[in-house]
Design a protein around this motif. Structure first.
Motif, PDB file in Angstrom:
ATOM      1  N   ALA A   1      46.888-113.975 -26.810  1.00 43.88           N
ATOM      2  CA  ALA A   1      47.406-113.006 -27.772  1.00 43.88           C
ATOM      3  C   ALA A   1      46.971-111.586 -27.445  1.00 43.88           C
ATOM      4  O   ALA A   1      45.839-111.363 -26.982  1.00 43.88           O
ATOM      5  CB  ALA A   1      46.930-113.373 -29.183  1.00 43.88           C
ATOM      6  N   VAL A   2      47.856-110.629 -27.728  1.00 40.28           N
ATOM      7  CA  VAL A   2      47.551-109.206 -27.568  1.00 40.28           C
ATOM      8  C   VAL A   2      48.008-108.474 -28.818  1.00 40.28           C
ATOM      9  O   VAL A   2      49.128-108.676 -29.298  1.00 40.28           O
ATOM     10  CB  VAL A   2      48.244-108.596 -26.332  1.00 40.28           C
ATOM     11  N   ALA A   3      47.138-107.618 -29.350  1.00 48.82           N
ATOM     12  CA  ALA A   3      47.480-106.764 -30.492  1.00 48.82           C
ATOM     13  C   ALA A   3      46.812-105.417 -30.290  1.00 48.82           C
ATOM     14  O   ALA A   3      45.946-105.249 -29.429  1.00 48.82           O
ATOM     15  CB  ALA A   3      47.048-107.409 -31.802  1.00 48.82           C
ATOM     16  N   GLU A   4      47.194-104.438 -31.125  1.00 51.80           N
ATOM     17  CA  GLU A   4      46.737-103.061 -30.929  1.00 51.80           C
ATOM     18  C   GLU A   4      45.468-102.732 -31.714  1.00 51.80           C
ATOM     19  O   GLU A   4      44.905-101.655 -31.573  1.00 51.80           O
ATOM     20  CB  GLU A   4      47.850-102.097 -31.336  1.00 51.80           C
ATOM     21  N   GLY A   5      45.010-103.651 -32.537  1.00 48.82           N
ATOM     22  CA  GLY A   5      43.804-103.461 -33.334  1.00 48.82           C
ATOM     23  C   GLY A   5      43.687-104.630 -34.288  1.00 48.82           C
ATOM     24  O   GLY A   5      44.621-105.422 -34.445  1.00 48.82           O
ATOM     25  N   ALA A   6      42.523-104.776 -34.932  1.00 49.32           N
ATOM     26  CA  ALA A   6      42.319-105.916 -35.833  1.00 49.32           C
ATOM     27  C   ALA A   6      41.305-105.563 -36.910  1.00 49.32           C
ATOM     28  O   ALA A   6      40.469-104.671 -36.733  1.00 49.32           O
ATOM     29  CB  ALA A   6      41.859-107.148 -35.060  1.00 49.32           C
TER      30      ALA A   6
END
Length: 294
Positions: free
Chosen positions: A168-173
């Protein structure tokens, strides 16, 4: 009530119906039905979605699993959505199923994901910076066992909780990212909340830390952190970011890739003891192929 008397309700005040008529519409689409039955070929279907549409995609995943099991589907079904998805969007996604949402989604996106692909991007007319804005809710990829997930925006709390195989890749959490994770890989291209890696016993995490705040957010009880120390680790991270850019058009990913030699030094890699001897983490010889996708 005292004495055993009962108070009768004059009418039933609420009945839970189906989670979404949209899910039934997708499953009954002629091209979808044909592709599942034939177990071959490709189809692309498009739908509008709103936040009262819950567990959208779960019924389709169930139809595929009933016909072909968890890994036996040889066709390809791409479902494209536009709008705001309700809870548990794209739950239980299987290999051969690609789900793309242009808009935003609520909590539990990709719950129980086993394979396939989930991509969430902002609407074309969105008036915000994707890397600074939340696009999916809390507990996304809860209990995922496989598949690829890409969000061009921030996620909520407990991203990847109990993930055992999704990439998984996201821009922030938000808080508790990678909590109780036992496998898979998570890449975060922005800031995170507290308690990263709590209870994490497997898998790898990569965190972009340009402002030096990550150390205060990590729970070091089990996991350790280091910079990119192996060619395999660097190759895995870069390949996942490249795929993220290809699927989402992420401006953050583009900026990082265009200045890779400098930007790679801003990443932390976190890992539990179970991963300490892998070629991704330690400079050891490995016969295992490099994995950049589920």
């Amino acid at each position: 009530i005292e004495g055993g008397a009962q108070v009768m309700k004059e009418e039933i005040v609420h009945i839970n119906g189906f989670s979404s008529d949209l899910d039934r519409e997708i499953s009954q689409h002629e091209d979808v039905v044909k592709t599942i039955a034939a177990n071959v070929g490709e189809t692309v279907v498009q739908f509008k979605i709103q936040n009262t549409d819950r567990s959208t995609g779960a019924m389709l995943a169930g139809d595929i699993a009933r016909a072909h099991g968890n890994n036996g589907f040889n066709g390809k079904i791409a479902v494209q959505f536009e709008g705001s998805a309700g809870q548990s969007f794209a739950a239980f996604t299987l290999p051969g199923l690609s789900i793309r949402l242009e808009g935003e989604a609520n909590d539990y996106v990709g719950k129980g994901m086993h394979g396939g692909e989930i991509v969430v991007v902002p609407s074309k007319d969105a008036g915000f910076v994707a890397a600074d804005s939340s696009i999916v809710g809390n507990a996304c990829l809860y209990g995922a066992t496989g598949g690829d997930f890409h969000a061009n925006g921030r996620t909520g709390e407990r991203f990847g909780v109990r993930n055992s195989g999704a990439y998984a890749v996201a821009e922030g959490a938000g808080d508790h990212c990678c909590e109780y994770m036992t496998g898979g890989v998570v890449v975060i291209l922005g800031s995170v909340g507290r308690n990263v890696g709590a209870g994490m016993t497997g898998g790898i995490g990569y965190f972009y830390d340009k402002d030096g705040s990550f150390d205060d957010m990590l729970n070091p009880e089990i996991v350790k952190k280091q910079r990119l120390v192996t060619p395999e680790g660097e190759a895995q991270l870069k390949a996942m970011i490249e795929r993220h850019y290809d699927l989402t058009g992420s401006e953050r990913a583009d900026e990082i890739l265009n200045n890779w030699e400098e930007e790679k030094g801003n990443f932390w890699q976190i890992y539990p003891p179970s991963e300490s001897q892998s070629a991704i983490v330690s400079p050891v010889e490995s016969a295992l192929p490099l994995r950049v996708s589920a």
